[in-house]
Design a protein around this motif. Sequence first.
Motif, short mmCIF file in Angstrom:
data_model
loop_
_atom_site.label_atom_id
_atom_site.label_comp_id
_atom_site.label_asym_id
_atom_site.label_seq_id
_atom_site.Cartn_x
_atom_site.Cartn_y
_atom_site.Cartn_z
N PHE A 101 1.15 -1.19 -0.08
CA PHE A 101 -0.01 0.15 -0.05
C PHE A 101 1.09 1.10 -0.36
CE2 PHE A 101 -2.32 3.50 1.53
CZ PHE A 101 -3.60 3.64 1.16
N ARG A 102 1.56 0.86 0.83
CA ARG A 102 2.81 2.62 0.42
C ARG A 102 3.43 2.62 0.05
NH1 ARG A 102 4.54 5.10 5.56
NH2 ARG A 102 3.78 2.92 7.04
N LYS A 103 3.88 1.96 -0.68
CA LYS A 103 4.37 2.09 -2.12
C LYS A 103 3.44 2.89 -3.33
CE LYS A 103 7.03 -0.88 -5.87
NZ LYS A 103 6.96 -2.55 -6.32
N TYR A 104 2.64 2.34 -3.34
CA TYR A 104 1.57 2.86 -4.46
C TYR A 104 0.96 4.09 -3.98
CZ TYR A 104 3.19 -0.99 -6.72
OH TYR A 104 4.09 -2.24 -7.68
N PHE A 105 -0.07 4.58 -2.81
CA PHE A 105 -0.84 4.78 -2.14
C PHE A 105 -0.32 5.62 -1.23
CE2 PHE A 105 -2.97 2.04 -4.92
CZ PHE A 105 -2.60 2.67 -5.77
N ARG A 129 -4.64 9.19 -2.00
CA ARG A 129 -3.66 9.63 -2.90
C ARG A 129 -2.41 8.67 -3.41
NH1 ARG A 129 -3.20 14.98 0.23
NH2 ARG A 129 -2.22 13.61 1.29
N THR A 130 -2.05 9.37 -4.66
CA THR A 130 -0.47 8.38 -5.19
C THR A 130 0.44 8.21 -4.36
OG1 THR A 130 -0.72 9.93 -7.14
CG2 THR A 130 -1.56 8.16 -7.38
N ALA A 131 1.28 7.90 -3.90
CA ALA A 131 2.26 8.34 -3.25
C ALA A 131 3.52 8.88 -3.59
CB ALA A 131 3.09 6.53 -1.92
N ASN A 132 3.36 8.96 -4.94
CA ASN A 132 4.81 9.61 -5.61
C ASN A 132 4.00 11.24 -5.53
OD1 ASN A 132 6.43 7.71 -5.35
ND2 ASN A 132 6.09 6.74 -7.44
N GLY A 144 -8.43 -0.11 0.88
CA GLY A 144 -7.60 1.43 2.32
C GLY A 144 -8.80 2.15 2.43
N LEU A 145 -10.07 2.30 0.97
CA LEU A 145 -11.14 2.98 1.92
C LEU A 145 -11.60 2.54 3.14
CD1 LEU A 145 -11.35 4.65 -1.56
CD2 LEU A 145 -10.62 6.17 0.07
N TYR A 146 -12.30 1.97 3.20
CA TYR A 146 -13.13 1.19 3.87
C TYR A 146 -11.53 0.64 5.89
CZ TYR A 146 -16.95 -0.76 2.23
OH TYR A 146 -18.28 -0.67 0.76
N LEU A 147 -11.13 0.05 5.19
CA LEU A 147 -10.11 1.20 6.37
C LEU A 147 -9.45 2.00 7.54
CD1 LEU A 147 -7.35 -1.73 5.91
CD2 LEU A 147 -9.04 -2.28 7.29
N HIS A 162 -1.96 13.94 -6.83
CA HIS A 162 -3.00 13.09 -8.17
C HIS A 162 -3.77 12.63 -7.05
CE1 HIS A 162 -3.48 11.14 -11.64
NE2 HIS A 162 -3.96 10.48 -10.77
N LEU A 163 -4.97 12.86 -7.40
CA LEU A 163 -5.98 12.64 -5.63
C LEU A 163 -6.97 11.16 -6.74
CD1 LEU A 163 -8.67 15.47 -5.59
CD2 LEU A 163 -6.28 14.51 -3.92
N VAL A 164 -7.08 9.81 -5.81
CA VAL A 164 -7.93 8.97 -6.44
C VAL A 164 -8.81 8.49 -5.59
CG1 VAL A 164 -6.96 5.95 -5.91
CG2 VAL A 164 -5.23 7.63 -6.15
N GLY A 165 -9.43 8.29 -5.12
CA GLY A 165 -10.27 8.30 -3.98
C GLY A 165 -10.91 8.24 -2.89
#
Length: 257
Positions: free
Chosen positions: A13-17, A68-71, A163-166, A75-78
């Motif tokens: 998760f931390r790698k991408y978001f 958001r994206t990690a890098n 991730g959103l639910y958690l 950049h918004l995701v959800g």
Amino acid sequence: MQIFERFNLGHGFRKYFEIAPATNTALRNDVFRIRHEVYCEELKFEPERPDRLETDVYDPHSLHCLIRTANEPNHLVGCTRLVLANPDDPLAPLPFEQTCGHTLDRSIVDPLKLPRESIAEVSRLAVRAAYRRRKGDERAPVAISEEDFGTGDRPRFPYIPIGLYLGAVALAARSGIDTLFVLTEPRLASHFGKLGVDIRQIGGPVEHRGIRVPSMMHVPSIIKGMRFIVKPIWRVIQEEIERGFEKEAGGGKLSGK
């Protein structure tokens, strides 16, 4: 849970978001922009607004978070929100109580008889179209399916919706919420079961942007019963949510790692 054994879901998760609580006006507007893009412009569930911010009467007494994206932190995701009882009118219904009032099985649970400060509803999940790639997802603001978990040979994990639910669970835990309600697709219970989450249907199906069923979850039980392999992503999300509140309290800028 053998399909996840090759992964540390927290590192993945931390790698991408990254996930953050929407603790100020700018971040809440990011949430409202995602919702407008998905609910108004794309799915046409709500009318489009000139300011391109999708809001409703529940937002003032809700907690919000976004992925958001990690890098690229901009950049918004959800996003999602946790609707709390209205402090000015605690008996005012939560969204699912409005939608499912006639189908709720009050022999299982009667939300009106629970301490209103201890309940909340997970609501307004939305994932931008570029991150909903599967066929059929284009008509749902967020979705989870069996194929998201892959197979023993090709394991996968649905980082964004889980991730959103958690994130919502983390917001609930730090806010003293014991019981979470959610209005979801009927198949969601089986997917939550893969994570060790016991979700219980509490009423009959309703038509609400598709067939939905009202369900409930017990927050301490979610945390206690979480499968071992899922705990790393839970810890990452809980830490990032807490860090976001700490940064806001300290006057720091909430941006990235």
